[in-house]
Design a protein around this motif. Structure first.
Motif, PDB file in Angstrom:
ATOM      1  N   ILE A 136       9.250  -9.065   0.601  1.00  0.00           N
ATOM      2  CA  ILE A 136       8.927  -7.691   0.206  1.00  0.00           C
ATOM      3  C   ILE A 136       7.437  -7.422   0.360  1.00  0.00           C
ATOM      4  O   ILE A 136       6.603  -8.255  -0.003  1.00  0.00           O
ATOM      5  CB  ILE A 136       9.368  -7.461  -1.258  1.00  0.00           C
ATOM      6  N   LEU A 137       7.127  -6.246   0.877  1.00  0.00           N
ATOM      7  CA  LEU A 137       5.731  -5.789   0.930  1.00  0.00           C
ATOM      8  C   LEU A 137       5.624  -4.503   0.115  1.00  0.00           C
ATOM      9  O   LEU A 137       6.328  -3.531   0.372  1.00  0.00           O
ATOM     10  CB  LEU A 137       5.310  -5.524   2.385  1.00  0.00           C
ATOM     11  N   ASP A 138       4.744  -4.534  -0.893  1.00  0.00           N
ATOM     12  CA  ASP A 138       4.537  -3.350  -1.731  1.00  0.00           C
ATOM     13  C   ASP A 138       3.212  -2.711  -1.328  1.00  0.00           C
ATOM     14  O   ASP A 138       2.144  -3.284  -1.516  1.00  0.00           O
ATOM     15  CB  ASP A 138       4.521  -3.755  -3.212  1.00  0.00           C
ATOM     16  N   TRP A 139       3.300  -1.504  -0.755  1.00  0.00           N
ATOM     17  CA  TRP A 139       2.129  -0.792  -0.223  1.00  0.00           C
ATOM     18  C   TRP A 139       1.575   0.124  -1.318  1.00  0.00           C
ATOM     19  O   TRP A 139       2.239   1.071  -1.728  1.00  0.00           O
ATOM     20  CB  TRP A 139       2.543   0.028   0.996  1.00  0.00           C
ATOM     21  N   GLY A 140       0.378  -0.186  -1.802  1.00  0.00           N
ATOM     22  CA  GLY A 140      -0.190   0.600  -2.904  1.00  0.00           C
ATOM     23  C   GLY A 140       0.389   0.173  -4.239  1.00  0.00           C
ATOM     24  O   GLY A 140       0.478   0.972  -5.162  1.00  0.00           O
ATOM     25  N   GLY A 141       0.765  -1.106  -4.330  1.00  0.00           N
ATOM     26  CA  GLY A 141       1.483  -1.603  -5.509  1.00  0.00           C
ATOM     27  C   GLY A 141       0.607  -2.065  -6.660  1.00  0.00           C
ATOM     28  O   GLY A 141       1.094  -2.737  -7.557  1.00  0.00           O
ATOM     29  N   GLY A 142      -0.679  -1.716  -6.630  1.00  0.00           N
ATOM     30  CA  GLY A 142      -1.558  -2.107  -7.743  1.00  0.00           C
ATOM     31  C   GLY A 142      -1.611  -3.623  -7.863  1.00  0.00           C
ATOM     32  O   GLY A 142      -1.877  -4.321  -6.878  1.00  0.00           O
ATOM     33  N   ASP A 143      -1.338  -4.143  -9.044  1.00  0.00           N
ATOM     34  CA  ASP A 143      -1.376  -5.598  -9.250  1.00  0.00           C
ATOM     35  C   ASP A 143      -0.012  -6.241  -9.006  1.00  0.00           C
ATOM     36  O   ASP A 143       0.141  -7.445  -9.166  1.00  0.00           O
ATOM     37  CB  ASP A 143      -1.884  -5.934 -10.656  1.00  0.00           C
ATOM     38  N   GLY A 144       0.981  -5.428  -8.631  1.00  0.00           N
ATOM     39  CA  GLY A 144       2.307  -5.963  -8.307  1.00  0.00           C
ATOM     40  C   GLY A 144       3.213  -6.083  -9.515  1.00  0.00           C
ATOM     41  O   GLY A 144       4.375  -6.467  -9.374  1.00  0.00           O
ATOM     42  N   SER A 145       2.727  -5.738 -10.688  1.00  0.00           N
ATOM     43  CA  SER A 145       3.544  -5.958 -11.891  1.00  0.00           C
ATOM     44  C   SER A 145       4.759  -5.030 -11.941  1.00  0.00           C
ATOM     45  O   SER A 145       5.696  -5.294 -12.682  1.00  0.00           O
ATOM     46  CB  SER A 145       2.702  -5.811 -13.159  1.00  0.00           C
ATOM     47  N   ASN A 146       4.740  -3.952 -11.154  1.00  0.00           N
ATOM     48  CA  ASN A 146       5.904  -3.059 -11.114  1.00  0.00           C
ATOM     49  C   ASN A 146       6.643  -3.118  -9.782  1.00  0.00           C
ATOM     50  O   ASN A 146       7.453  -2.244  -9.473  1.00  0.00           O
ATOM     51  CB  ASN A 146       5.477  -1.622 -11.429  1.00  0.00           C
ATOM     52  N   THR A 147       6.366  -4.148  -8.992  1.00  0.00           N
ATOM     53  CA  THR A 147       7.065  -4.296  -7.716  1.00  0.00           C
ATOM     54  C   THR A 147       8.500  -4.761  -7.963  1.00  0.00           C
ATOM     55  O   THR A 147       8.708  -5.713  -8.713  1.00  0.00           O
ATOM     56  CB  THR A 147       6.340  -5.333  -6.829  1.00  0.00           C
ATOM     57  N   PRO A 148       9.481  -4.070  -7.356  1.00  0.00           N
ATOM     58  CA  PRO A 148      10.865  -4.536  -7.509  1.00  0.00           C
ATOM     59  C   PRO A 148      11.013  -5.995  -7.066  1.00  0.00           C
ATOM     60  O   PRO A 148      10.358  -6.419  -6.118  1.00  0.00           O
ATOM     61  CB  PRO A 148      11.649  -3.603  -6.575  1.00  0.00           C
ATOM     62  N   PHE A 149      11.856  -6.717  -7.750  1.00  0.00           N
ATOM     63  CA  PHE A 149      12.208  -8.111  -7.454  1.00  0.00           C
ATOM     64  C   PHE A 149      11.081  -9.107  -7.707  1.00  0.00           C
ATOM     65  O   PHE A 149      11.173 -10.249  -7.271  1.00  0.00           O
ATOM     66  CB  PHE A 149      12.728  -8.268  -6.010  1.00  0.00           C
ATOM     67  N   VAL A 155       7.042 -11.721  -2.849  1.00  0.00           N
ATOM     68  CA  VAL A 155       6.450 -10.400  -3.004  1.00  0.00           C
ATOM     69  C   VAL A 155       5.002 -10.411  -2.525  1.00  0.00           C
ATOM     70  O   VAL A 155       4.192 -11.209  -2.996  1.00  0.00           O
ATOM     71  CB  VAL A 155       6.514  -9.940  -4.476  1.00  0.00           C
ATOM     72  N   GLN A 156       4.705  -9.550  -1.561  1.00  0.00           N
ATOM     73  CA  GLN A 156       3.332  -9.379  -1.087  1.00  0.00           C
ATOM     74  C   GLN A 156       2.884  -7.962  -1.433  1.00  0.00           C
ATOM     75  O   GLN A 156       3.666  -7.025  -1.376  1.00  0.00           O
ATOM     76  CB  GLN A 156       3.262  -9.613   0.426  1.00  0.00           C
ATOM     77  N   VAL A 157       1.599  -7.834  -1.786  1.00  0.00           N
ATOM     78  CA  VAL A 157       1.081  -6.553  -2.246  1.00  0.00           C
ATOM     79  C   VAL A 157      -0.149  -6.175  -1.433  1.00  0.00           C
ATOM     80  O   VAL A 157      -1.029  -6.999  -1.194  1.00  0.00           O
ATOM     81  CB  VAL A 157       0.708  -6.616  -3.751  1.00  0.00           C
ATOM     82  N   HIS A 158      -0.176  -4.920  -1.014  1.00  0.00           N
ATOM     83  CA  HIS A 158      -1.395  -4.353  -0.421  1.00  0.00           C
ATOM     84  C   HIS A 158      -1.875  -3.248  -1.336  1.00  0.00           C
ATOM     85  O   HIS A 158      -1.128  -2.332  -1.662  1.00  0.00           O
ATOM     86  CB  HIS A 158      -1.103  -3.777   0.968  1.00  0.00           C
TER      87      HIS A 158
END
Ligand SMILES: [Zn+2]
Length: 288
Positions: A136-149, A155-158
């Protein structure tokens, strides 16, 4: 120098048939983005043609008559956006916001410090379409704490904030070849000056099999009036959400990028402090 623009076309469908009503930009946003403060006009000014009272930053509410998108006319520049979101919800940000909006720190800010409960329902909706342990790539996901799964997938976050990432999230490599099963863009488009540009930025991050989960707030004002209602006279103030989407406007926006709608989701939530609804599209590069 890039100058701030006033929208003269719909931010979703590009249409030019716009309803318009005057409104005010809330002082916190005006202060952060534009460096403006409220100003009190008093009798001591001695100006014959101005009535005493508070002067706030004037703006306009615009609404597209074709797709229903409701939005602020000001389109902030990248520098103004950076000023508005610098240290987002950090100590200095919260302190400054508390000055304009007493009670912010105690109520609203607390709501953003924990994972939202509705994300479990988003996961349940997405899971049947994804492999067992998706990338999963979360675009604009902040610190990732609300990224699904989070915690159940890779989980990768930008995120431009560069915030320290939550446990289980890793920083996305911007140069990696896209091969994610799921690209996530949640609670981003309502903040940005050009939603179409953001979606176009996402396209090269999608492999042919990648699903894009796009989520925005389904704002109460939009939900509580039938389609076709002129909402501009009812939208008298603007804050950090500068774009209010209808399902139709979100679909029109996606269509302009060539993406296909595989499914839609309207999910009400109530976490005690806040009630609302999110509006989501699941998008693919090829017709599902
Ligand atoms: Zn439109």
């Amino acid at each position: 120098m890039k100058l701030m623009q006033l929208a003269d076309a719909c931010i979703c469908c590009g249409g030019h048939d716009l309803a318009s009503s005057p409104a005010v930009l809330m002082p916190f946003v005006a202060s952060r983005a534009l460096g403006q403060e409220p100003l009190e006009i008093t009798a001591e000014w001695g100006l014959r043609d101005l009535r005493p009272g508070m002067a706030y930053t004037l703006c306009h509410s615009l609404q597209c008559r074709a797709c229903g998108a409701l939005f602020l006319d000001y389109r902030f520049t990248p520098a103004q956006m950076a000023a508005l979101y610098e240290g987002y919800r950090g100590p200095a940000y919260t302190q400054q916001r508390e000055r304009f909006e007493p009670g912010y720190a105690a109520t609203v800010a607390q709501d953003y410090t924990r994972r939202h409960a509705y994300i479990a329902e988003v996961e349940a909706w997405l899971a049947p379409r994804l492999p067992e342990r998706p990338l999963i790539l979360d675009w604009g996901g902040g610190d990732g704490s609300n990224t699904p799964f989070l915690g159940r997938a890779r989980v990768q976050v930008h995120d431009i904030s560069g915030a320290a990432l939550a446990e289980g999230a890793e920083r996305a490599d911007p140069h990696a070849t896209p091969d994610h099963d799921l690209l996530v863009c949640t609670q981003v488009l309502e903040h940005v000056a050009d939603p179409l540009a953001v979606l176009q930025e996402l396209l090269p991050l999608m492999a042919p099999h990648t699903l894009l989960y796009l989520e925005v707030p389904h704002e109460a004002l939009v939900r509580q009036h039938p389609p076709g209602t002129d909402l501009t006279p009812r939208k008298r103030h603007w804050h950090e959400h500068v774009n209010f989407f209808t399902e139709n406007s979100l679909r029109r926006l996606a269509a302009r990028t060539g993406l296909c709608v595989a499914d839609t989701l309207r999910l009400p939530f109530d976490n005690g402090a806040r009630q609302g609804e999110v509006l989501s599209l699941l998008l693919t590069k090829e017709n599902p």
